[in-house]
Design a protein around this motif. Sequence first.
Motif, PDB file in Angstrom:
ATOM      1  N   GLU A 105      75.334  -6.777 -87.628  1.00 27.61           N
ATOM      2  CA  GLU A 105      75.857  -5.506 -88.146  1.00 27.61           C
ATOM      3  C   GLU A 105      77.152  -5.725 -88.918  1.00 27.61           C
ATOM      4  OE1 GLU A 105      74.558  -2.417 -88.233  1.00 27.61           O
ATOM      5  OE2 GLU A 105      72.768  -3.495 -87.569  1.00 27.61           O
ATOM      6  N   LYS A 106      78.001  -6.604 -88.422  1.00 22.59           N
ATOM      7  CA  LYS A 106      79.261  -6.892 -89.125  1.00 22.59           C
ATOM      8  C   LYS A 106      79.004  -7.620 -90.439  1.00 22.59           C
ATOM      9  CE  LYS A 106      81.913  -6.860 -84.839  1.00 22.59           C
ATOM     10  NZ  LYS A 106      82.486  -7.658 -83.735  1.00 22.59           N
ATOM     11  N   LEU A 107      77.973  -8.466 -90.437  1.00 22.61           N
ATOM     12  CA  LEU A 107      77.591  -9.137 -91.683  1.00 22.61           C
ATOM     13  C   LEU A 107      77.156  -8.113 -92.721  1.00 22.61           C
ATOM     14  CD1 LEU A 107      76.826 -11.530 -93.489  1.00 22.61           C
ATOM     15  CD2 LEU A 107      74.706 -11.766 -92.161  1.00 22.61           C
ATOM     16  N   LYS A 108      76.374  -7.116 -92.301  1.00 25.42           N
ATOM     17  CA  LYS A 108      75.930  -6.066 -93.220  1.00 25.42           C
ATOM     18  C   LYS A 108      77.119  -5.313 -93.805  1.00 25.42           C
ATOM     19  CE  LYS A 108      71.474  -5.243 -90.940  1.00 25.42           C
ATOM     20  NZ  LYS A 108      70.682  -4.270 -90.130  1.00 25.42           N
ATOM     21  N   GLN A 109      78.165  -5.193 -93.026  1.00 26.24           N
ATOM     22  CA  GLN A 109      79.375  -4.489 -93.475  1.00 26.24           C
ATOM     23  C   GLN A 109      80.335  -5.418 -94.214  1.00 26.24           C
ATOM     24  OE1 GLN A 109      80.917  -2.858 -89.818  1.00 26.24           O
ATOM     25  NE2 GLN A 109      79.006  -1.747 -89.382  1.00 26.24           N
ATOM     26  N   GLN A 110      79.914  -6.679 -94.411  1.00 29.55           N
ATOM     27  CA  GLN A 110      80.712  -7.710 -95.087  1.00 29.55           C
ATOM     28  C   GLN A 110      82.009  -8.014 -94.336  1.00 29.55           C
ATOM     29  OE1 GLN A 110      81.192  -6.808 -99.261  1.00 29.55           O
ATOM     30  NE2 GLN A 110      79.015  -7.008 -99.657  1.00 29.55           N
ATOM     31  N   ASN A 111      81.970  -7.801 -93.024  1.00 25.69           N
ATOM     32  CA  ASN A 111      83.092  -8.176 -92.157  1.00 25.69           C
ATOM     33  C   ASN A 111      82.798  -9.590 -91.654  1.00 25.69           C
ATOM     34  OD1 ASN A 111      85.181  -8.368 -90.364  1.00 25.69           O
ATOM     35  ND2 ASN A 111      84.759  -6.432 -89.322  1.00 25.69           N
ATOM     36  N   PHE A 112      82.981 -10.566 -92.559  1.00 29.89           N
ATOM     37  CA  PHE A 112      82.475 -11.914 -92.324  1.00 29.89           C
ATOM     38  C   PHE A 112      83.175 -12.636 -91.176  1.00 29.89           C
ATOM     39  CE2 PHE A 112      81.766 -11.524 -97.103  1.00 29.89           C
ATOM     40  CZ  PHE A 112      80.469 -11.067 -96.945  1.00 29.89           C
ATOM     41  N   ARG A 113      84.471 -12.532 -91.105  1.00 24.88           N
ATOM     42  CA  ARG A 113      85.209 -13.280 -90.072  1.00 24.88           C
ATOM     43  C   ARG A 113      84.820 -12.823 -88.673  1.00 24.88           C
ATOM     44  NH1 ARG A 113      86.673 -17.781 -92.594  1.00 24.88           N
ATOM     45  NH2 ARG A 113      87.626 -17.306 -94.611  1.00 24.88           N
ATOM     46  N   GLU A 114      84.730 -11.513 -88.472  1.00 29.29           N
ATOM     47  CA  GLU A 114      84.359 -11.020 -87.149  1.00 29.29           C
ATOM     48  C   GLU A 114      82.894 -11.309 -86.847  1.00 29.29           C
ATOM     49  OE1 GLU A 114      85.504  -7.078 -86.167  1.00 29.29           O
ATOM     50  OE2 GLU A 114      87.547  -7.275 -86.970  1.00 29.29           O
ATOM     51  N   ALA A 115      82.057 -11.307 -87.876  1.00 29.37           N
ATOM     52  CA  ALA A 115      80.647 -11.668 -87.676  1.00 29.37           C
ATOM     53  C   ALA A 115      80.545 -13.100 -87.159  1.00 29.37           C
ATOM     54  CB  ALA A 115      79.873 -11.504 -88.981  1.00 29.37           C
ATOM     55  N   ILE A 116      81.275 -14.002 -87.801  1.00 28.72           N
ATOM     56  CA  ILE A 116      81.250 -15.411 -87.367  1.00 28.72           C
ATOM     57  C   ILE A 116      81.765 -15.550 -85.946  1.00 28.72           C
ATOM     58  CG2 ILE A 116      82.336 -17.666 -87.758  1.00 28.72           C
ATOM     59  CD1 ILE A 116      82.105 -17.123 -90.758  1.00 28.72           C
ATOM     60  N   ALA A 117      82.780 -14.771 -85.592  1.00 33.21           N
ATOM     61  CA  ALA A 117      83.307 -14.819 -84.222  1.00 33.21           C
ATOM     62  C   ALA A 117      82.212 -14.434 -83.227  1.00 33.21           C
ATOM     63  CB  ALA A 117      84.511 -13.890 -84.086  1.00 33.21           C
ATOM     64  N   ASP A 118      81.414 -13.437 -83.570  1.00 38.21           N
ATOM     65  CA  ASP A 118      80.323 -13.044 -82.674  1.00 38.21           C
ATOM     66  C   ASP A 118      79.268 -14.131 -82.583  1.00 38.21           C
ATOM     67  OD1 ASP A 118      81.417 -10.630 -81.985  1.00 38.21           O
ATOM     68  OD2 ASP A 118      80.227  -9.433 -83.381  1.00 38.21           O
ATOM     69  N   PHE A 119      78.937 -14.762 -83.704  1.00 38.85           N
ATOM     70  CA  PHE A 119      77.923 -15.818 -83.677  1.00 38.85           C
ATOM     71  C   PHE A 119      78.419 -17.021 -82.873  1.00 38.85           C
ATOM     72  CE2 PHE A 119      76.852 -13.989 -88.065  1.00 38.85           C
ATOM     73  CZ  PHE A 119      76.024 -13.025 -87.508  1.00 38.85           C
ATOM     74  N   ARG A 120      79.700 -17.335 -83.007  1.00 42.42           N
ATOM     75  CA  ARG A 120      80.276 -18.428 -82.210  1.00 42.42           C
ATOM     76  C   ARG A 120      80.178 -18.107 -80.720  1.00 42.42           C
ATOM     77  NH1 ARG A 120      84.081 -21.915 -84.857  1.00 42.42           N
ATOM     78  NH2 ARG A 120      85.351 -21.979 -82.968  1.00 42.42           N
ATOM     79  N   GLY A 121      80.474 -16.846 -80.397  1.00 48.56           N
ATOM     80  CA  GLY A 121      80.388 -16.443 -78.991  1.00 48.56           C
ATOM     81  C   GLY A 121      78.965 -16.508 -78.463  1.00 48.56           C
ATOM     82  N   ALA A 122      77.999 -16.107 -79.303  1.00 40.15           N
ATOM     83  CA  ALA A 122      76.601 -16.157 -78.890  1.00 40.15           C
ATOM     84  C   ALA A 122      76.160 -17.591 -78.627  1.00 40.15           C
ATOM     85  CB  ALA A 122      75.729 -15.521 -79.969  1.00 40.15           C
ATOM     86  N   ILE A 123      76.591 -18.517 -79.490  1.00 41.95           N
ATOM     87  CA  ILE A 123      76.207 -19.920 -79.331  1.00 41.95           C
ATOM     88  C   ILE A 123      76.914 -20.543 -78.132  1.00 41.95           C
ATOM     89  CG2 ILE A 123      76.368 -22.202 -80.416  1.00 41.95           C
ATOM     90  CD1 ILE A 123      75.948 -20.662 -83.123  1.00 41.95           C
ATOM     91  N   ALA A 124      78.127 -20.103 -77.846  1.00 41.29           N
ATOM     92  CA  ALA A 124      78.827 -20.604 -76.663  1.00 41.29           C
ATOM     93  C   ALA A 124      78.068 -20.245 -75.398  1.00 41.29           C
ATOM     94  CB  ALA A 124      80.246 -20.034 -76.617  1.00 41.29           C
ATOM     95  N   LEU A 125      77.450 -19.049 -75.412  1.00 41.82           N
ATOM     96  CA  LEU A 125      76.676 -18.623 -74.252  1.00 41.82           C
ATOM     97  C   LEU A 125      75.293 -19.261 -74.217  1.00 41.82           C
ATOM     98  CD1 LEU A 125      77.602 -14.833 -74.386  1.00 41.82           C
ATOM     99  CD2 LEU A 125      78.112 -16.367 -72.469  1.00 41.82           C
ATOM    100  N   LYS A 126      74.753 -19.528 -75.392  1.00 38.85           N
ATOM    101  CA  LYS A 126      73.392 -20.068 -75.491  1.00 38.85           C
ATOM    102  C   LYS A 126      73.390 -21.162 -76.570  1.00 38.85           C
ATOM    103  CE  LYS A 126      68.580 -18.419 -75.862  1.00 38.85           C
ATOM    104  NZ  LYS A 126      68.088 -19.371 -76.871  1.00 38.85           N
ATOM    105  N   PRO A 127      73.748 -22.383 -76.205  1.00 35.74           N
ATOM    106  CA  PRO A 127      73.946 -23.455 -77.193  1.00 35.74           C
ATOM    107  C   PRO A 127      72.716 -23.793 -78.039  1.00 35.74           C
ATOM    108  CG  PRO A 127      74.923 -24.041 -75.083  1.00 35.74           C
ATOM    109  CD  PRO A 127      74.116 -22.812 -74.843  1.00 35.74           C
ATOM    110  N   ASP A 128      71.514 -23.422 -77.598  1.00 34.12           N
ATOM    111  CA  ASP A 128      70.308 -23.729 -78.374  1.00 34.12           C
ATOM    112  C   ASP A 128      69.841 -22.517 -79.194  1.00 34.12           C
ATOM    113  OD1 ASP A 128      69.511 -22.119 -76.307  1.00 34.12           O
ATOM    114  OD2 ASP A 128      67.692 -23.271 -75.815  1.00 34.12           O
TER     115      ASP A 128
END
Length: 341
Positions: free
Chosen positions: A33-56
């Motif tokens: 959703e943040k990517l759709k809003q072009q809020n790129f930095r916060e979008a990446i923060a969410d993706f980093r958090g998702a991968i931290a929880l689920k590395p695969d």
Amino acid sequence: MTSNLDPDPSGYSEQSPVANFREANNLLLSGIEKLKQQNFREAIADFRGAIALKPDFAQAYTVWGNTCFAMKDYQSAVSCFDYAIQLDPNLSVAYGSRGLAYYELGNRQQALDDLTQSIQLDPNDVTSYYSRGEIYLRLNHYAQAVADFDATVDLFLSGKTNNPLSNALPRIQNYYRKGLTYKDSPLEAFIERAIHAEERGDIRGALSSLTEAIKLYPERAEPYYNRGSTYQNLQKLPEALADFSKAIANNPRMADYYYNRGCVYFDQGNEACIADFHQAVKLDPHLVQSYFNIGSFLFQQGNESDGIAYIKRTAMLYQQMGDRQNYLRVLDTLQSIGENF
């Protein structure tokens, strides 16, 4: 992958795997959703958090790569897609997206390889067909480009894709109009000769060239369409109708074929024009004159309410497209029949 793209392990939770997956998925959706809003930095923060929880989490790496692509950081995008593919070698969308990133980096061969792999994994991947066609076109590989554009349109017509193709379809139709379908083929000489003959007023010469082309290439649509257009200009409507119908039978992907046949049906007072105009605008959403023609036909046939609705729809679409000249023309038509917009 560069260090700034590595997930932050400090975000790892000691919850159950199920809870971690649920939280990771929530972060993925939040990031999208943040990517759709072009809020790129916060979008990446969410993706980093998702991968931290689920590395695969290959999908998270993919949308992370899409975010880098949107930021025009193509090298980082490739790195993200590399990770996604390592985790899931069958993730077609990651190959397709990486192919686009490689193209932006100037590596056309790798781009073609990745887009081809994406298509092999998902034969309904309409975006990869279209993107590969664009690359082939820029490489002047016309036959391959047309094949991919044809596949793009066929998938759209089959209903096997949810992609609206709102930008791709008009571009493909414009390529077709410019003669891409017969570029660098023997047919090109016949059609060019006919066009030049008609420009000189040599109608007989134009018809002769196109008829010869039809004899040599009866399976091709273009000479039938061009001859049909010549007959249409001469007001030989039965001959034009027959040629346009044959062109559509040989190639049902061209918006102009349906539009011109619709115009012939219109002039004959045949309601079959409505279906043709609908198909024309379906194949090329910019061909909104089709709606005006439908409205005019319905109005002339006594169905004034539906006719006016179509004409108003045409005005709205021209206004949205920023086509002021045609917008004002349609307004004039509405005013002439006592309607406001």
